[in-house]
Design an enzyme around this catalytic site. Structure first.
Site, mmCIF file in Angstrom:
data_model
loop_
_atom_site.group_PDB
_atom_site.id
_atom_site.type_symbol
_atom_site.label_atom_id
_atom_site.label_comp_id
_atom_site.label_asym_id
_atom_site.label_seq_id
_atom_site.Cartn_x
_atom_site.Cartn_y
_atom_site.Cartn_z
ATOM 1 N N LYS A 6 0.831 -1.212 0.000
ATOM 2 C CA LYS A 6 0.000 0.000 0.000
ATOM 3 C C LYS A 6 0.864 1.260 0.000
ATOM 4 O O LYS A 6 0.632 2.181 -0.785
ATOM 5 C CB LYS A 6 -0.899 0.002 1.248
ATOM 6 C CG LYS A 6 -1.619 1.309 1.485
ATOM 7 C CD LYS A 6 -2.496 1.256 2.710
ATOM 8 C CE LYS A 6 -1.824 1.639 4.006
ATOM 9 N NZ LYS A 6 -1.476 3.075 4.163
ATOM 10 N N ASN A 7 1.867 1.284 0.879
ATOM 11 C CA ASN A 7 2.636 2.520 1.045
ATOM 12 C C ASN A 7 3.594 2.797 -0.104
ATOM 13 O O ASN A 7 4.239 3.850 -0.153
ATOM 14 C CB ASN A 7 3.391 2.501 2.374
ATOM 15 C CG ASN A 7 2.452 2.729 3.544
ATOM 16 O OD1 ASN A 7 1.273 3.008 3.355
ATOM 17 N ND2 ASN A 7 2.972 2.595 4.752
ATOM 18 N N ARG A 18 -4.704 10.504 4.635
ATOM 19 C CA ARG A 18 -3.680 11.538 4.748
ATOM 20 C C ARG A 18 -2.667 11.471 3.616
ATOM 21 O O ARG A 18 -2.097 12.484 3.229
ATOM 22 C CB ARG A 18 -2.939 11.395 6.075
ATOM 23 C CG ARG A 18 -3.819 11.579 7.285
ATOM 24 C CD ARG A 18 -2.981 11.425 8.518
ATOM 25 N NE ARG A 18 -1.747 12.178 8.366
ATOM 26 C CZ ARG A 18 -1.606 13.469 8.612
ATOM 27 N NH1 ARG A 18 -2.620 14.152 9.060
ATOM 28 N NH2 ARG A 18 -0.453 14.065 8.428
ATOM 29 N N CYS A 68 -4.846 12.799 13.267
ATOM 30 C CA CYS A 68 -5.517 11.515 13.096
ATOM 31 C C CYS A 68 -5.381 10.728 14.387
ATOM 32 O O CYS A 68 -4.778 11.209 15.348
ATOM 33 C CB CYS A 68 -4.966 10.754 11.906
ATOM 34 S SG CYS A 68 -3.359 10.078 12.195
ATOM 35 N N ARG A 96 0.520 14.584 13.366
ATOM 36 C CA ARG A 96 1.014 14.367 12.006
ATOM 37 C C ARG A 96 0.998 15.607 11.106
ATOM 38 O O ARG A 96 0.274 15.664 10.116
ATOM 39 C CB ARG A 96 0.237 13.227 11.348
ATOM 40 C CG ARG A 96 0.388 11.941 12.091
ATOM 41 C CD ARG A 96 -0.296 10.796 11.433
ATOM 42 N NE ARG A 96 0.440 10.217 10.333
ATOM 43 C CZ ARG A 96 0.039 9.142 9.669
ATOM 44 N NH1 ARG A 96 -1.083 8.565 9.979
ATOM 45 N NH2 ARG A 96 0.761 8.654 8.686
ATOM 46 N N PRO A 97 1.826 16.592 11.411
ATOM 47 C CA PRO A 97 1.886 17.777 10.563
ATOM 48 C C PRO A 97 2.551 17.494 9.210
ATOM 49 O O PRO A 97 3.174 16.442 9.032
ATOM 50 C CB PRO A 97 2.749 18.743 11.381
ATOM 51 C CG PRO A 97 3.563 17.884 12.263
ATOM 52 C CD PRO A 97 2.767 16.638 12.530
ATOM 53 N N VAL A 98 2.404 18.433 8.249
ATOM 54 C CA VAL A 98 3.068 18.287 6.944
ATOM 55 C C VAL A 98 3.980 19.490 6.684
ATOM 56 O O VAL A 98 4.274 19.838 5.546
ATOM 57 C CB VAL A 98 2.053 18.105 5.781
ATOM 58 C CG1 VAL A 98 1.372 16.756 5.863
ATOM 59 C CG2 VAL A 98 1.022 19.232 5.758
ATOM 60 N N LEU A 111 7.095 19.892 6.968
ATOM 61 C CA LEU A 111 8.362 19.644 6.267
ATOM 62 C C LEU A 111 8.154 19.512 4.757
ATOM 63 O O LEU A 111 9.019 19.896 3.967
ATOM 64 C CB LEU A 111 9.053 18.395 6.828
ATOM 65 C CG LEU A 111 9.404 18.479 8.324
ATOM 66 C CD1 LEU A 111 9.937 17.155 8.829
ATOM 67 C CD2 LEU A 111 10.432 19.594 8.565
ATOM 68 N N ASP A 114 4.630 0.651 12.173
ATOM 69 C CA ASP A 114 3.440 -0.020 11.642
ATOM 70 C C ASP A 114 3.336 -1.489 12.075
ATOM 71 O O ASP A 114 2.363 -2.156 11.726
ATOM 72 C CB ASP A 114 3.416 0.064 10.104
ATOM 73 C CG ASP A 114 3.014 1.450 9.615
ATOM 74 O OD1 ASP A 114 2.613 2.284 10.446
ATOM 75 O OD2 ASP A 114 3.105 1.698 8.394
ATOM 76 N N VAL A 157 7.916 7.099 17.065
ATOM 77 C CA VAL A 157 7.574 7.808 15.824
ATOM 78 C C VAL A 157 6.298 8.639 15.959
ATOM 79 O O VAL A 157 6.250 9.804 15.555
ATOM 80 C CB VAL A 157 7.471 6.819 14.633
ATOM 81 C CG1 VAL A 157 7.118 7.556 13.346
ATOM 82 C CG2 VAL A 157 8.770 6.039 14.460
ATOM 83 N N ARG A 209 -8.787 -0.478 4.717
ATOM 84 C CA ARG A 209 -7.907 0.524 4.107
ATOM 85 C C ARG A 209 -6.560 -0.086 3.746
ATOM 86 O O ARG A 209 -5.908 0.374 2.817
ATOM 87 C CB ARG A 209 -7.658 1.676 5.091
ATOM 88 C CG ARG A 209 -8.806 2.647 5.235
ATOM 89 C CD ARG A 209 -8.344 3.850 6.041
ATOM 90 N NE ARG A 209 -6.985 4.203 5.654
ATOM 91 C CZ ARG A 209 -6.044 4.631 6.485
ATOM 92 N NH1 ARG A 209 -6.299 4.802 7.753
ATOM 93 N NH2 ARG A 209 -4.839 4.914 6.040
#
Ligand code: UD1
Length: 420
Positions: free
Chosen positions: A22-23, A93, A117, A122-124, A126, A307, A329, A399
């Protein structure tokens, strides 16, 4: 809302085929925005998140064609606008992955700002600051990241303050079409970053160093189409291995990549599993033994993956001895602990650590899935419960796990989906 009903107490035994990652599939689908040629993506897993990414591309006017072998052909030549609406971004996300490619290829992008979440804020930041450094003009207003660039992005030296997987991927994709050289330092080394880089290279990109902490990209005027097969999912692989270990069973995972699972395999061996590997398969056998509790500490690849943390918590729940799970993390990734304690587990959370003392058996109970990997851990807990476990909100599982009940059933589990 669908639920999963599990009758625990069965030792898993058998073989399964591992799906595409998936990732890896998500950034690769986003990377199709970097060319107007057709890109064929093979080995896509059948997951909600993949459908969401295809829907996201679809709502920009990009259509895809699925052939008889379930390969997907995508061409961004029909794009009508460059915006990712909140309705889709809020469900996934990883939608943020379209930001870099849209900006690099079409010069503009509007992407809803993902919220927090279940597992943390979980900021973005960067992603945004790196693209700004490459010359993008970015404002955040009305809940949207509104980005544009005058001409093309410019290559530059970027030091990522934190090791971020999708952040590295966004900048890697953007840099393939930038003017000149981009160097990403403190880049994420996850195998999915390497898989994306290999796909981009197949599209004509010039990338060196993927899989190390310094990636060097020499921008090209254009990229072209290609046909690319997504790598196998290491997290799905690890989840099934742990499920087999927790039930004292045996399993063979086929079509996988053992080399991407070193940290996980070594913890499973420590837990008492007998493991053998071939080029594309892994076999695990507990020989009927109860697992031993293990201690893990999550960190970016190649260390132990966040994960896989919840699934090891479930394994420890019924193991002999005590193990600690340290999460470094994400700040809030122990939502499964309360649910497992309701099933009779002995777990105590202290800050970013959960201390688990194994009990001989869990008691089946109604539980609630809270995020993707926590849900998988509850399935494992249900499999080692002494009676029925009913897991609510399993859309989280869909998901990220392809046909989980069919795969588990093929291993002998008594599990079924209840539609409601
Ligand atoms: C990806 C994976 C997810 C996995 C995670 C960590 C995908 C689609 N998802 O998520 O399954 O759990 O990596 O291996 O690949 N951070 C910031 N600012 C940023 C970006 C990140 O502070 O701009 C922080 C995050 O809050 C987190 C840490 O960096 O604490 C790592 O997160 P990151 O690697 O970015 O996770 P994702 O890429 O979202």
């Amino acid at each position: 809302m669908d639920k999963l009903l599990i009758q625990g107490g069965i030792r898993l035994s058998g073989e399964i085929r591992i799906a595409g990652a998936k990732n890896s599939a998500l950034p690769i689908l986003a990377a199709t925005l970097l060319t107007t040629d057709t890109v064929q993506v093979r080995n896509l897993p059948h997951l909600y998140d993949i459908t969401t990414m295809l829907e996201l591309l679809g709502c920009m006017g990009i259509e895809h064609v699925v052939d008889a072998k379930l390969n997907v052909d995508i061409s961004s030549s029909s794009i009508k606008h460059c915006s990712a609406p909140y309705d889709l971004v809020k469900t996934m996300r990883a939608s943020i992955l379209v930001l870099g490619p849209l900006l690099a290829h079409f010069g503009k992008a509007e992407v809803a700002l993902p919220g927090g979440c279940a597992i943390g804020s979980r900021p973005v930041n960067l992603h945004i600051s790196a693209l700004q450094k490459m010359g993008a003009d970015i404002v955040v207003e009305d809940g949207y990241i509104k980005a544009s660039v005058d001409g093309r992005l410019k290559g530059c030296h970027i030091f990522m303050d934190m090791c971020t997987v999708t952040g590295t991927e966004n900048i890697l994709m953007a840099a393939t079409l930038a003017i000149g050289q981009t160097v990403i330092e403190n880049a994420a080394r996850e195998p999915e970053v390497v898989d994306l880089a290999n796909c981009l290279i197949a599209m004509g990109a010039d990338i060196k160093g993927a899989g190390t902490d310094t990636i060097v990209i020499n921008g090209k005027d254009r990229l072209h189409g290609c046909s690319y097969a997504v790598m196998p999912d290491r997290i799905e692989t690890g989840t099934y291995l742990i499920a087999a270990a927790a039930t004292r069973g045996r399993i063979k995972c086929k079509d996988t990549r053992p080399d991407t699972l070193d940290a996980v395999l070594s913890k499973l061996q420590e837990a008492g599993a007998d493991i053998s590997v071939g080029e594309d398969w892994i076999e695990l056998d507990m020989h009927g033994r109860r697992p031993k509790a293990v201690s893990v500490r999550t960190a970016p690849y190649p260390a132990f993956p966040t994960d896989m943390q919840a699934q090891f918590t479930a394994l420890n729940a019924i193991a002999t001895g005590t193990g600690s799970i340290i999460e470094t993390v994400f700040e809030n990734r122990f939502m499964h602990v309360q649910e497992m304690n309701r099933m009779g587990a002995n777990m105590v959370v202290q800050g970013n650590t959960v201390i688990v003392t194994g009990v001989p058996v869990l008691k089946g109970a109604p539980v609630m899935a809270t995020d993707l990997r926590a849900s998988a851990s509850l399935v494992i807990a249900g499999l080692v419960g002494d009676n029925e476990t009913l897991i609510d909100r399993i859309y989280h599982i869909d998901r990220g796990y392809e046909c989980i009940e069919e795969k588990m059933q093929s291993l002998g589990a008594i599990i079924r989906r209840i539609h409601s």
